[in-house]
Scaffold this active site. Structure first.
Site, PDB file in Angstrom:
ATOM      1  N   THR A   1       0.833  -0.948   0.254  1.00 31.14           N
ATOM      2  CA  THR A   1       0.452   0.078  -0.023  1.00 31.14           C
ATOM      3  C   THR A   1       1.151   1.317   0.001  1.00 31.14           C
ATOM      4  O   THR A   1       1.292   1.409   1.083  1.00 31.14           O
ATOM      5  CB  THR A   1      -1.171   0.255   1.154  1.00 31.14           C
ATOM      6  OG1 THR A   1      -1.840  -1.313   0.886  1.00 31.14           O
ATOM      7  CG2 THR A   1      -1.961   1.139   1.147  1.00 31.14           C
TER       8      THR A   1
ATOM      9  N   LYS B   1      -7.723   1.283  -3.146  1.00 28.88           N
ATOM     10  CA  LYS B   1      -7.760   0.715  -2.368  1.00 28.88           C
ATOM     11  C   LYS B   1      -7.449   2.083  -0.944  1.00 28.88           C
ATOM     12  O   LYS B   1      -8.080   2.159  -0.115  1.00 28.88           O
ATOM     13  CB  LYS B   1      -5.862   0.762  -2.377  1.00 28.88           C
ATOM     14  CG  LYS B   1      -5.372   0.800  -0.783  1.00 28.88           C
ATOM     15  CD  LYS B   1      -5.953  -0.760   0.231  1.00 28.88           C
ATOM     16  CE  LYS B   1      -5.241  -0.734   1.183  1.00 28.88           C
ATOM     17  NZ  LYS B   1      -5.212  -2.240   2.302  1.00 28.88           N
TER      18      LYS B   1
ATOM     19  N   LYS C   1      -1.666   4.885   8.543  1.00 26.62           N
ATOM     20  CA  LYS C   1      -1.451   4.733   7.207  1.00 26.62           C
ATOM     21  C   LYS C   1      -2.350   5.063   6.604  1.00 26.62           C
ATOM     22  O   LYS C   1      -1.933   6.077   5.245  1.00 26.62           O
ATOM     23  CB  LYS C   1      -0.284   3.712   7.287  1.00 26.62           C
ATOM     24  CG  LYS C   1       0.772   3.369   6.179  1.00 26.62           C
ATOM     25  CD  LYS C   1       0.978   2.514   5.351  1.00 26.62           C
ATOM     26  CE  LYS C   1       1.069   2.861   3.821  1.00 26.62           C
ATOM     27  NZ  LYS C   1       2.073   1.168   3.488  1.00 26.62           N
TER      28      LYS C   1
END
Ligand code: NAD
Length: 289
Positions: free
Chosen positions: A93, A168, A243
């Site tokens: 990611t 995402k 995050k």
């Protein structure tokens, strides 16, 4: 079956590399951590002395690293000039801008790259039931798809380079905001004197229903078994949610998207993690409300 390099054998990558090996691929694995390499060896991967050794002769190179800077440095140091025929598949990611920059740098070297971040945690990585959202040209997607299918239950082409990371970010911003909203709703219902199971029974079949409510209920003893039933241990760590929210806010800033709830969710998780709860499951934020 193909020769696959796998770099980054941590919580997620360890299980993913093991699944590629289980499906019959010849997996050359590398991680800076010797313990992670030992686990990969036990899972039938061949440990490499460094990333370059893992990459030599590979048809596909999968990376599962902490952040964009790690991906850029591994690609520059060990991948770009050593893998003329490989498809580059980054499942980490990372921020959308770096994902696009990496794909452009790969293309300039005549290589094909996709960003393919995952939805699903450590258990899904081990079980081979991840969902992959993939950014890249159609031809790149077609080359990456069989390798991703060996590690997941769904592989979805999101669009051009960076689109996997964009999906995402948007998905996890939605998840962070709905989790906090779900926690607030339970607390409000409680203060108003409702039994929490009764509120769940109503809201889970009403318009307030969401994945946070029915698949990941933040209240212990209510709904299916979730990290709430294990004192908020395991599951998806709040630090990782933070995050992802930071990456979403960075991406929103880059394109001028208005995300007031996403920003507030990021602030609340910031405070939660700063209070020492980074390893707690993200649904544990209910305790602060
Ligand atoms: P992790 O910290 O457990 O694993 C990362 C691994 O990369 C470590 O083993 C580390 O030693 C290794 N590494 C770092 N730099 C390296 C280098 N230069 N060369 C080789 N190895 C190197 O992290 P994780 O939980 O496995 O997450 C990996 C990625 O997946 C992250 O981008 C994370 O955001 C994403 N992700 C995690 C989860 C989750 O539930 N853990 C869920 C979805 C996505």
């Amino acid at each position: 079956m193909a020769r696959v390099a796998f770099i980054g054998l941590g919580n997620m990558g360890g299980g993913m590399a093991a699944n590629l090996a289980r499906k019959g691929h010849d997996v050359r694995a590398f991680d800076l951590d010797a313990g992670a390499l030992d686990k990969a060896k036990a899972a039938s991967c061949l440990p490499a002395a460094n990333a370059a050794e893992a990459v030599d002769g590979a048809e596909a190179i999968v990376t599962m690293l902490p952040a964009g800077a790690h991906v850029e440095s591994v690609y520059a140091d060990a991948v770009f000039d050593r893998a003329p025929a490989a498809i580059l598949i980054d499942c980490s990611t990372i921020d959308v801008a770096t994902a696009r920059r990496v794909a452009e740098a790969a293309a300039a070297k005549g290589l094909t790259a996709v960003d393919a971040p995952v939805s699903g945690g450590i258990a899904a990585a081990q079980a081979g039931t991840l969902t992959f959202m993939v950014g890249g040209q159609q031809e790149a997607f077609a080359r990456a798809q069989p390798f991703l299918a060996a590690m997941g239950k769904a592989v979805i082409h999101a669009g051009a380079s960076g689109a996997g990371q964009a999906a995402k970010m948007a998905n996890n911003m939605l998840l962070g905001a709905t989790m906090i909203a779900t926690c607030e709703a339970f607390r409000l219902a409680e203060r108003l004197g409702l039994d929490l199971q009764t509120f769940y029974d109503i809201s889970s079949v009403s318009s307030g229903q969401s994945w946070s409510m029915t698949s990941y209920c933040p209240v212990p003893g209510v709904g299916p078994e979730t990290p709430a039933d294990r004192d908020y241990q395991g599951g998806f760590a709040a630090a990782l949610m933070l995050k992802d929210l930071r990456l979403a806010m960075q991406a929103a800033g880059d394109v001028g998207a208005a995300t007031p709830l996403g920003r507030h969710a990021a602030e609340l998780y910031e405070a939660f993690v700063a209070g020492g709860q980074g390893a707690t499951d993200f649904s544990g934020i209910i305790r602060t409300l």
